[in-house]
Write an enzyme that holds these catalytic residues in place. Structure first.
Site, PDB file in Angstrom:
ATOM      1  N   ASP A   1       0.426  -1.310  -0.230  1.00 46.60           N
ATOM      2  CA  ASP A   1       0.197   0.144  -0.059  1.00 46.60           C
ATOM      3  C   ASP A   1       1.012   0.958  -0.087  1.00 46.60           C
ATOM      4  O   ASP A   1       1.656   1.657   0.988  1.00 46.60           O
ATOM      5  CB  ASP A   1      -0.550   0.014   1.313  1.00 46.60           C
TER       6      ASP A   1
ATOM      7  N   ASP B   1      -2.199   5.748  -4.877  1.00 46.84           N
ATOM      8  CA  ASP B   1      -2.012   4.774  -4.308  1.00 46.84           C
ATOM      9  C   ASP B   1      -2.525   3.421  -4.383  1.00 46.84           C
ATOM     10  O   ASP B   1      -3.271   3.316  -5.422  1.00 46.84           O
ATOM     11  CB  ASP B   1      -3.410   5.227  -3.347  1.00 46.84           C
TER      12      ASP B   1
END
Length: 396
Positions: A96, A281
């Site tokens: 992430d 992201d």
């Protein structure tokens, strides 16, 4: 002479890109949302979490409580494997770029979500130590909390020693119960890390485990397991993209934040006419933006509310508009098939919008988030050495 110079420049770029590449395979699984929809449980999930995805907004702040929009993980499909401890204990994680901590469930966790996942057992590791610090990450439905431990963390042949990580003792809500992943490995900047913990990639660089201070992500569009999807530490792979990388400066070193010039729908500038901020992201599945802007965008592409989310007519994909994000002067265009998520419900096609409203308030926001819907189309390189993001059309 000019040809020779160009050849030398290409060779230099190849040398910079290659170094020693450490490849982490990413497996693609059906998302939690798809599983809930297939079981006709999605509406009940929205209700039980007090969520209306049509009106969804969430305040996010960048303080030590590290608020995370839990809903981001509903559509996550790409996961990799790491190990912690000696002998190694394996965990499936989301890599992430929108957070900076590593956490996995603790053997001492009694939350329902922990019981369905791999749990770290510190007593089984000869290299484990406990600094004695607690941590807490606030999600929309509650807090994930526990203690910080330290141990060696291995990712496809790269072993980080003395890595501090979160051992969750409580996990919120139902979302993590059915999730395919055990934990999350954050690849954001250190300023995002809860508790002042040094992120995994920073330790990789400090311990000279990577030749180049960068990593890259390729997310295959192949629905059958996402064959070929991978995260590369220490460089990037030219075979995953066409043309040249376009480098975009990081505007704020927390998330991988960059500037958007504008957003066009059907060739007309509709948002960010004077520029705005976005983050690239890997930990967000969709493309998100301020809820009022996303509502306008859904209307523009012909999406309508269905069962708590936005859907489009699958038969209309060929007449829907392209959506283009202009970044550092370069257009990145998503076709309707790229920004629409296809699923099957009772043998029937169901097409949902790949856009989602999410309000991130100051000082962190407002922000647009370019998640997996974007990254599947554009190979992404995260360069810590030069604080920049490289983007290029991904090879299918």
């Amino acid at each position: 002479m000019k040809t020779l110079l160009l050849l030398l420049l290409v060779l230099l770029e190849l040398g910079e890109a290659q170094g020693s590449l450490h490849r982490v395979p990413l497996r693609r699984h059906p998302s939690l949302k798809k599983k809930l929809r297939a079981r006709s449980q999605l509406s009940e999930f929205w209700k039980s979490h007090n969520l209306d995805m049509i009106q969804f907004t969430e305040s996010c702040s960048m303080d030590q409580s590290a608020k995370e929009p839990l809903i981001n993980y509903l559509d996550m499909e790409y996961f990799g494997t790491i190990s912690i401890g000696s002998p190694p204990q394996n965990f499936t994680v989301i890599f992430d770029t929108g957070s900076s901590n590593l956490w996995v469930p603790s053997v001492y966790c009694t939350s329902p979500a922990c019981k369905t996942h791999s749990r770290f057992q510190p007593s089984q590791s000869s290299t484990y130590s406990q600094p004695g610090q607690s941590f807490s990450i606030q999600y929309g439905t509650g807090s994930l909390s526990g203690i910080i431990g330290a141990d060696q963390v291995s990712v496809e042949g790269l072993t980080v020693v003395g890595q501090q990580f979160g051992e969750s003792v409580t996990e919120p809500g139902q979302t993590f119960v059915d999730a395919e992943f055990d934990g999350i490995l954050g690849l954001g900047y250190p300023s995002l890390a809860v508790g002042g913990v040094t992120p995994v990639f920073d330790n990789m660089m400090a311990q000279n485990l990577v030749d180049l201070p960068m990593f890259s992500v390729y997310m295959s569009s192949n629905p059958e397991g996402g064959a070929g999807s991978e995260l590369i530490f220490g460089g990037y792979d030219h075979s995953h993209f066409s043309g040249s990388l376009n480098w975009v400066p990081v505007t704020k070193q927390a998330y991988w934040q960059i500037a958007l010039d504008n957003i066009q729908v059907g060739g007309t500038v509709m948002f960010c006419s004077e520029g705005c901020q976005a983050i690239v992201d890997t930990g967000t599945s969709l493309i998100t933006g301020p809820s009022d802007k996303i509502k306008q965008l859904q209307n523009a592409i012909g999406a309508a509310p269905v069962d708590g989310e936005y859907a489009v007519e699958c038969a209309n994909l060929n007449v829907m508009p392209d959506v283009t994000f202009t970044i550092n002067g370069v257009p990145y265009t998503l076709s309707p098939t790229a920004y629409t998520l296809l699923d099957f419900v009772d043998g029937m096609q169901f097409c949902s919008s790949g856009f989602q409203g999410l309000d991130i308030h100051p000082p962190a926001g407002p922000l647009w988030i370019l998640g997996d819907v974007f990254i599947r189309q554009f190979y992404s390189v995260f360069d810590r050495g030069n604080n920049r993001v490289g983007l290029a059309p991904a090879v299918p």
